[in-house]
Each structure stands twice: as structure tokens, then as C-alpha cells.
Design an enzyme around this catalytic site. Structure first.
Site, PDB file in Angstrom:
ATOM      1  N   ASP A  32      96.983 -22.905  10.042  1.00 56.83           N
ATOM      2  CA  ASP A  32      96.361 -23.909  10.799  1.00 56.83           C
ATOM      3  C   ASP A  32      96.702 -23.830  11.480  1.00 56.83           C
ATOM      4  OD1 ASP A  32      97.181 -26.734  11.653  1.00 56.83           O
ATOM      5  OD2 ASP A  32      97.358 -27.142   9.238  1.00 56.83           O
ATOM      6  N   VAL A  88      97.215 -28.435  16.185  1.00 53.88           N
ATOM      7  CA  VAL A  88      96.384 -29.199  16.448  1.00 53.88           C
ATOM      8  C   VAL A  88      96.723 -30.679  16.143  1.00 53.88           C
ATOM      9  CG1 VAL A  88      94.215 -30.439  17.129  1.00 53.88           C
ATOM     10  CG2 VAL A  88      94.836 -28.281  17.537  1.00 53.88           C
ATOM     11  N   GLY A 100      98.658 -30.901  12.597  1.00 54.80           N
ATOM     12  CA  GLY A 100      99.659 -30.807  11.201  1.00 54.80           C
ATOM     13  C   GLY A 100     100.362 -30.076  12.516  1.00 54.80           C
ATOM     14  N   THR A 136      84.739 -36.760   0.675  1.00 52.62           N
ATOM     15  CA  THR A 136      85.606 -38.094   1.783  1.00 52.62           C
ATOM     16  C   THR A 136      84.631 -39.259   0.561  1.00 52.62           C
ATOM     17  OG1 THR A 136      86.044 -39.031   3.047  1.00 52.62           O
ATOM     18  CG2 THR A 136      84.485 -37.864   3.465  1.00 52.62           C
ATOM     19  N   TYR A 143      81.869 -38.760  10.817  1.00 52.03           N
ATOM     20  CA  TYR A 143      82.751 -37.969   9.801  1.00 52.03           C
ATOM     21  C   TYR A 143      82.371 -38.102   8.167  1.00 52.03           C
ATOM     22  CZ  TYR A 143      87.211 -37.866   6.772  1.00 52.03           C
ATOM     23  OH  TYR A 143      87.097 -37.444   5.379  1.00 52.03           O
TER      24      TYR A 143
END
Length: 330
Positions: free
Chosen positions: A31, A34, A36, A117, A141
């Protein structure tokens, strides 16, 4: 053999790491922090701070770890932000995946579970949405995630890297003991925003749009609990480990709740008066998104534990009421 969780310090990723560790898996986390939080990652998992777009960094992880499978959560996911900064989304989400797949191929790692998604469907032709329905995103997105799905299909054909893409709907809730939960800055998701109002951190809830083609004029969404989502990823890993072909699955409760219904459920779950007002629509928001998740239930054997929206919100409230400042309270 190690499961590598990309974006494992984020909201969904940290719950995935938690469930994997609880089940005895060997876990490594990447990770860039930014979005997390290091504090969200269980100490039993080895943590590497860096960016998936840094190929030398990723190669170093694959050299150190005996990786058998990758789970990819390292994507930007805020619809309004994607409308303002589309190139950031194609760079981090789409180009980032290409980098991951290139390194996986170099190291002969052939299994990846990926967070897709419902936004890939855009404005659906029918509800509930099936995996075979047309995908025509209405925001960058969703477009970036659809591109990721297409890239993985060609990568599977060329290199034999098998994948499961999980198209999930609105994610909410937190681990039942309140030890980890949702902490974004700034927060853009409905449930945590409602609970911030309940906590006194916001004056009121803004409901964006009251003229959608829905029973009460507000957006209707399908909510799935974050732990149920993590469990679906674990089932998807097993599905690939058992030698099955690449596939896509919807993950949702199959029940839609409007923004006003979420507000009422939050009032009941918290016992708080939560002021609200109508506000203009946001760009890129479809009227209704509800999943047909029967395929995941049948093929993966997914059986969500949380099917009551008040119970989902109650777990989120346990986290937010005890961590009003998120992980900064730790």
C-alpha cells in the site's frame, strides 16, 4: 505460499487482510498509504509501503515473497473525483493493473482476484443487474475498471493469468468488534457521512438529488457488508486455486435502499436525530444500482452474513462512535 494484498491498508483491503489472517493464511500487503492507513493492517501480515506503478518496487516484493495469488484493491474509487481528474484514474487504476500483470507474468504468478464495480454498468437497462448486462460506464471510474476487466481477459488468453473480477455495489459496515473500519479523507460515501452527522462532526446530511426516477426521488443503491465482501474474495481465491476458469461475479444484497431509507435506518441504528437537506445532483450518478448476485451465491457458495441494512449500519456506527477521528484515535 503467500497471498499478496494490494491496497491492503484501505477500507476493504484491511478487512480482507484481517479475514485472511484469521483463517491462517500467510499474507503480505502493499500500500502506498495515499488513502490507506498503516494502523488498519494486522501485525501478522508483512507490510510493504510503495506504489504498484513502481515496477522495480513490485519486482522486489515478488523476489522476497513466495506469492501464489494476488488480490487487487489498489484503485481510486470516488466517482465525483474521477469526473474532475479522469487521467489520475486511468493512470492509477488501469495503468497500475498493467504493471501488476506484467510483474506477475515475469514471476509466473497465475491467479488474481480483482475489485471491479457496479459502475461498469453505467445506467442499467434493467434491475436487478446481471453479469451479462451491457456495460456502458457514465464516469471515468467505471470506465477505468471496465478497461481493467478487458485487459485481464486478454492477459488470460495470452499468458494464462486467470482472474476473478468481483463487481460490487455499495460497501458499508465494519468489523463487528469495531477495531477496524472506514476512514477516508475527505469522506464521500453515504453511510459514514450520515454517521459523522450522528457524531456531531457535520451539521447535516446533504442528499444529492431529489428528482431521480426512483420511488422517493433519491438514488437507490444495493449495500453489501465489508466482511461479507472480504469473504467473497476468499471464496474467489479458492475458486481459482481449484483450477476454475476466469469469471466475473456481482456482489450485492439484491435489495435496493434509497438515500432517504439509509437516513432513516441510520437514525434507528444510532438513536440520533440526524438533520438532512436536499442538494443538487452530482455528476455521474445513476438512478438505481441493484445487483443480481445469484451467480456468486451458486458458483462461489457465497452466503452473506449481513442482510439487514440496520445491522450493517450498526457495525459501522460501532467503529465511527469509538473512532470519531478514524485511525488518528489510535
Amino acid at each position: 505460499m503467500t497471498v499478496l494484498v494490494l491496497g491492503g491498508a484501505g477500507y476493504i483491503g484491511s478487512h480482507m487482510v484481517d479475514r485472511l489472517v484469521e483463517q491462517g493464511s500467510d499474507v503480505a500487503v502493499v500500500d502506498n498509504l495515499v488513502k490507506g492507513h498503516r494502523a488498519a493492517v494486522r501485525t501478522e501480515a508483512r507490510f510493504y509501503q510503495g506504489d504498484i506503478r513502481d515496477k522495480d518496487f513490485m519486482r522486489s516484493i515478488f523476489t522476497k515473497e513466495d506469492i501464489k495469488s494476488v488480490v487487487h484493491f489498489a484503485a481510486y474509487s470516488i466517482v465525483p473525483e474521477s469526473m474532475e481528474k479522469p487521467l489520475d484514474y486511468f493512470d492509477n487504476n488501469t495503468a497500475g493493473l498493467i504493471n501488476v500483470l506484467e510483474v506477475m507474468n515475469e514471476f509466473d504468478v497465475k491467479r488474481i482476484v480483482f475489485s471491479s464495480t457496479a459502475a461498469t454498468y453505467g445506467t442499467p437497462d434493467s434491475v436487478p443487474i446481471k453479469e451479462t448486462d451491457t456495460q456502458k460506464p457514465i464516469n471515468p471510474y467505471g470506465e477505468s475498471k471496465l478497461m481493467m476487466e478487458k485487459i485481464m481477459r486478454w492477459t488470460d488468453q495470452a499468458y494464462g493469468i486467470r482472474f476473478v473480477a468481483l463487481r460490487y455495489f455499495n460497501v458499508a459496515g465494519a468489523k463487528a468488534d469495531g477495531s477496524i473500519g472506514e476512514d477516508h479523507g475527505p469522506e464521500t460515501h453515504l453511510v459514514p457521512i450520515v454517521l459523522q452527522v450522528a457524531n456531531g462532526q457535520r451539521d447535516k446530511l446533504k442528499i444529492f438529488g431529489d428528482d431521480y426516477d426512483t420511488p422517493d426521488g433519491t438514488n437507490v443503491r444495493d449495500y453489501v457488508h465489508v466482511v461479507d465482501l472480504a469473504d467473497a474474495h476468499i471464496l474467489a481465491l479458492k475458486y481459482l486455486e481449484d483450477g476454475n476458469k476466469s469469471d466475473v461475479f456481482n456482489l450485492g444484497s439484491a435489495t435496493g435502499f434509497s438515500n432517504r431509507q439509509i437516513l432513516e435506518a441510520a437514525r434507528k441504528a444510532t438513536g440520533k436525530t440526524i438533520p438532512a437537506e436536499d442538494a443538487p445532483r452530482r455528476l455521474g450518478d445513476p438512478d438505481t444500482l441493484v445487483a443480481d448476485s445469484s451467480k456468486a451465491r451458486t458458483i462461489l457458495g457465497w452466503q452473506p452474513q449481513y442482510d439487514d441494512i440496520e445491522k450493517i449500519i450498526a457495525t459501522a456506527w460501532k467503529w465511527h462512535s469509538t473512532h470519531p477521528n478514524g485511525y488518528n484515535d489510535k
